[in-house]
Design a protein around this motif. Structure first.
Motif, PDB file in Angstrom:
ATOM      1  N   THR A  34     -12.766 -26.206 -15.091  1.00 43.52           N
ATOM      2  CA  THR A  34     -13.060 -24.884 -14.515  1.00 43.52           C
ATOM      3  C   THR A  34     -13.752 -25.030 -13.168  1.00 43.52           C
ATOM      4  OG1 THR A  34     -15.150 -24.799 -15.727  1.00 43.52           O
ATOM      5  CG2 THR A  34     -13.225 -23.736 -16.755  1.00 43.52           C
ATOM      6  N   ASN A  61     -31.954 -17.581 -18.214  1.00 44.66           N
ATOM      7  CA  ASN A  61     -30.485 -17.592 -18.132  1.00 44.66           C
ATOM      8  C   ASN A  61     -29.966 -18.838 -18.853  1.00 44.66           C
ATOM      9  OD1 ASN A  61     -27.876 -17.048 -17.489  1.00 44.66           O
ATOM     10  ND2 ASN A  61     -28.118 -17.202 -15.278  1.00 44.66           N
ATOM     11  N   HIS A  66     -21.837 -28.497 -23.731  1.00 46.04           N
ATOM     12  CA  HIS A  66     -20.507 -29.119 -23.730  1.00 46.04           C
ATOM     13  C   HIS A  66     -20.417 -30.194 -24.802  1.00 46.04           C
ATOM     14  CE1 HIS A  66     -21.053 -27.148 -19.889  1.00 46.04           C
ATOM     15  NE2 HIS A  66     -19.747 -27.190 -19.686  1.00 46.04           N
ATOM     16  N   SER A 179     -15.400 -20.821 -17.279  1.00 48.00           N
ATOM     17  CA  SER A 179     -14.754 -20.569 -18.570  1.00 48.00           C
ATOM     18  C   SER A 179     -14.892 -19.104 -19.004  1.00 48.00           C
ATOM     19  CB  SER A 179     -15.392 -21.469 -19.637  1.00 48.00           C
ATOM     20  OG  SER A 179     -16.771 -21.193 -19.759  1.00 48.00           O
TER      21      SER A 179
HETATM   22  O1  TXA Z   1     -16.779 -23.126 -16.941  1.00 48.02           O
HETATM   23  C1  TXA Z   1     -17.969 -23.063 -17.240  1.00 48.02           C
HETATM   24  O2  TXA Z   1     -18.373 -22.385 -18.188  1.00 48.02           O
HETATM   25  C2  TXA Z   1     -18.956 -23.868 -16.380  1.00 48.02           C
HETATM   26  C3  TXA Z   1     -18.673 -25.339 -16.607  1.00 48.02           C
HETATM   27  C4  TXA Z   1     -19.678 -26.240 -15.945  1.00 48.02           C
HETATM   28  O3  TXA Z   1     -18.567 -25.593 -17.975  1.00 48.02           O
HETATM   29  N1  TXA Z   1     -20.306 -23.515 -16.722  1.00 48.02           N
HETATM   30  C5  TXA Z   1     -20.848 -22.325 -16.359  1.00 48.02           C
HETATM   31  O4  TXA Z   1     -22.170 -22.163 -16.702  1.00 48.02           O
HETATM   32  O5  TXA Z   1     -20.223 -21.471 -15.778  1.00 48.02           O
HETATM   33  P1  TXA Z   1     -23.108 -21.054 -16.012  1.00 48.02           P
HETATM   34  O6  TXA Z   1     -24.460 -21.361 -16.503  1.00 48.02           O
HETATM   35  O7  TXA Z   1     -22.897 -21.041 -14.560  1.00 48.02           O
HETATM   36  O8  TXA Z   1     -22.638 -19.715 -16.636  1.00 48.02           O
HETATM   37  C6  TXA Z   1     -22.916 -19.482 -17.996  1.00 48.02           C
HETATM   38  C7  TXA Z   1     -22.997 -18.027 -18.281  1.00 48.02           C
HETATM   39  C8  TXA Z   1     -24.264 -17.397 -17.761  1.00 48.02           C
HETATM   40  O9  TXA Z   1     -23.949 -16.119 -17.253  1.00 48.02           O
HETATM   41  C9  TXA Z   1     -25.126 -17.279 -19.015  1.00 48.02           C
HETATM   42  O10 TXA Z   1     -25.984 -16.171 -18.948  1.00 48.02           O
HETATM   43  C10 TXA Z   1     -24.082 -17.129 -20.105  1.00 48.02           C
HETATM   44  O11 TXA Z   1     -23.014 -17.926 -19.708  1.00 48.02           O
HETATM   45  N2  TXA Z   1     -24.543 -17.653 -21.407  1.00 48.02           N
HETATM   46  C11 TXA Z   1     -24.838 -18.925 -21.728  1.00 48.02           C
HETATM   47  N3  TXA Z   1     -25.306 -19.008 -22.978  1.00 48.02           N
HETATM   48  C12 TXA Z   1     -25.307 -17.752 -23.474  1.00 48.02           C
HETATM   49  C13 TXA Z   1     -25.701 -17.167 -24.718  1.00 48.02           C
HETATM   50  N4  TXA Z   1     -26.212 -17.889 -25.700  1.00 48.02           N
HETATM   51  N5  TXA Z   1     -25.555 -15.814 -24.867  1.00 48.02           N
HETATM   52  C14 TXA Z   1     -25.053 -15.073 -23.857  1.00 48.02           C
HETATM   53  N6  TXA Z   1     -24.667 -15.561 -22.653  1.00 48.02           N
HETATM   54  C15 TXA Z   1     -24.803 -16.885 -22.464  1.00 48.02           C
END
Ligand code: TXA
Ligand code: MG
Length: 340
Positions: A34, A61, A66, A179
């Motif tokens: 991604t 946040n 992974h 993703s």
């Molecule tokens: O494609 C992807 O998902 C990439 C690659 C590196 O794997 N990762 C990514 O992570 O986009 P990040 O942190 O940029 O975006 C993750 C999103 C954030 O908006 C976060 O708030 C949400 O996912 N998120 C993560 N864990 C969560 C949870 N337990 N409940 C609700 N939202 C969550």
């Protein structure tokens, strides 16, 4: 100091060194299908905190975790039947599933929530790195907070130099947006929190009904507590104001041709010759949404680098892969739409 490993040096030895850094609590930037991720040991709260510091990310946040294989989710989350249906259809691949977390996931990783996002990436380098680390890897996109997600290592090298221990260059990310995120609740409700390469329609084919969180398409009211904390933060924003043009191609092209000369135009590949007096950045082929997703963040980064007075772009539709484009662009534009 940051060690940079170029694409032609991703030997087992170098991947083993990266795994060792992660096990010891360090930070490694790695490619996924991604976008690039900024990884740390997901089971080590102190390591996870370093991610927030390096990115300048608010600590509420949560981070996505992974894993190497779908069944590894059981070590960190409470899985259910719907999870395994999704895993059979889409893993490894660009999908994150939010499930209740187990205690091994420290609250620094989960942003204080009692859930955790589980993702099994298909990129071979990500897969090798998780296996080599021997622990699940917490990783947000590797951009500084508020900047577009990086699809090439060169996008972030300058920003993260000195802040991470190692950067693995895996070339250009295939999907180009983050993703798809789907939340599975105990009562069987499934909610799309972030659209991506796995579309709403694809999820519904596997699960039946899947709701779409309002924050995917709507501006959040002030002080809202969205299902996904990341949705409340400004994101993917170039410095110049971006306006999305809502109208058919002919009207949009005419409007762009009349725009002031210091306007930068995001246009489809087929249209780049139509705007003699303007800087243009191509957004991918008009009929090929996959190519547009692939180009989106790079296009925003390129547009920003030109330092224009304003930026104009087409407003995407909201079905299929277009929903992911819509969701990213509408936030980059701070929901600023011009009806033509
Ligand atoms: O494609 C992807 O998902 C990439 C690659 C590196 O794997 N990762 C990514 O992570 O986009 P990040 O942190 O940029 O975006 C993750 C999103 C954030 O908006 C976060 O708030 C949400 O996912 N998120 C993560 N864990 C969560 C949870 N337990 N409940 C609700 N939202 C969550
Ligand atoms: Mg991100």
């Amino acid at each position: 100091m940051t060690v940079f490993i170029p694409q032609n040096e991703l030997s087992d030895e170098n991947i083993a060194a990266a795994g060792e850094i992660l096990r010891r609590g360090g930070l490694v930037v790695f490619p996924t299908e991604t976008v690039y991720g900024l990884g740390a040991n997901a089971l080590d709260g102190e390591a996870a905190k370093k991610i927030y510091a390096a990115k300048g990310r608010p600590s509420d946040n949560p981070l996505i975790v992974h894993i190497a294989s779908p069944k590894d989710a059981e070590d960190i989350a409470c899985t259910n039947e719907a999870y395994y249906k999704l895993a059979a259809a889409f893993m490894p691949g660009p999908l994150t599933v939010i499930l209740p977390k187990r205690e091994v996931i420290p609250s620094a990783t989960s942003g204080g929530l009692d859930t955790v996002g589980v993702r099994c990436p298909s990129h071979p380098v990500a897969h090798r790195l998780i296996l080599s680390a021997g622990v699940p890897i917490a990783a947000p996109s590797a951009n500084l907070s508020g900047k577009p997600s990086p699809t090439k290592a060169e996008h972030i090298r300058a920003d993260l130099e000195g802040k991470v221990d190692m950067i693995l260059d895996g070339g250009e990310a295939a999907v180009g947006v983050e993703s798809t995120i789907v939340k599975l609740d105990a009562d069987g409700t499934a909610t799309l929190l972030r659209p991506g390469g796995i579309t709403h329609e694809m999820l519904q084919r596997v699960l039946g009904r899947v709701d779409i969180a309002s924050a995917v398409t709507e501006a959040l009211p002030k002080d809202a507590r969205p299902l996904s904390p990341g949705m409340k933060y400004r994101h993917y924003a170039p410095r110049a104001p971006l306006t999305l043009l809502d109208g058919d191609d002919a009207r949009r092209i005419a409007y762009c041709q009349k725009a002031p000369a210091d306007t930068l135009l995001l246009v489809f590949d087929e249209e780049t010759d139509l705007f003699a007096g303007h800087k243009v950045v191509p957004l991918g082929k008009k009929a090929d949404k996959q190519s547009q997703l692939h180009r989106l963040f790079a296009a925003l980064i390129e547009a920003d680098a030109e330092d224009p007075r304003q930026i104009l772009a087409p407003l995407p539709a909201t079905d299929g892969l277009s929903l992911a484009l819509y969701n990213r662009l509408i936030r980059a534009a701070a929901h600023h739409i011009k009806k033509l």
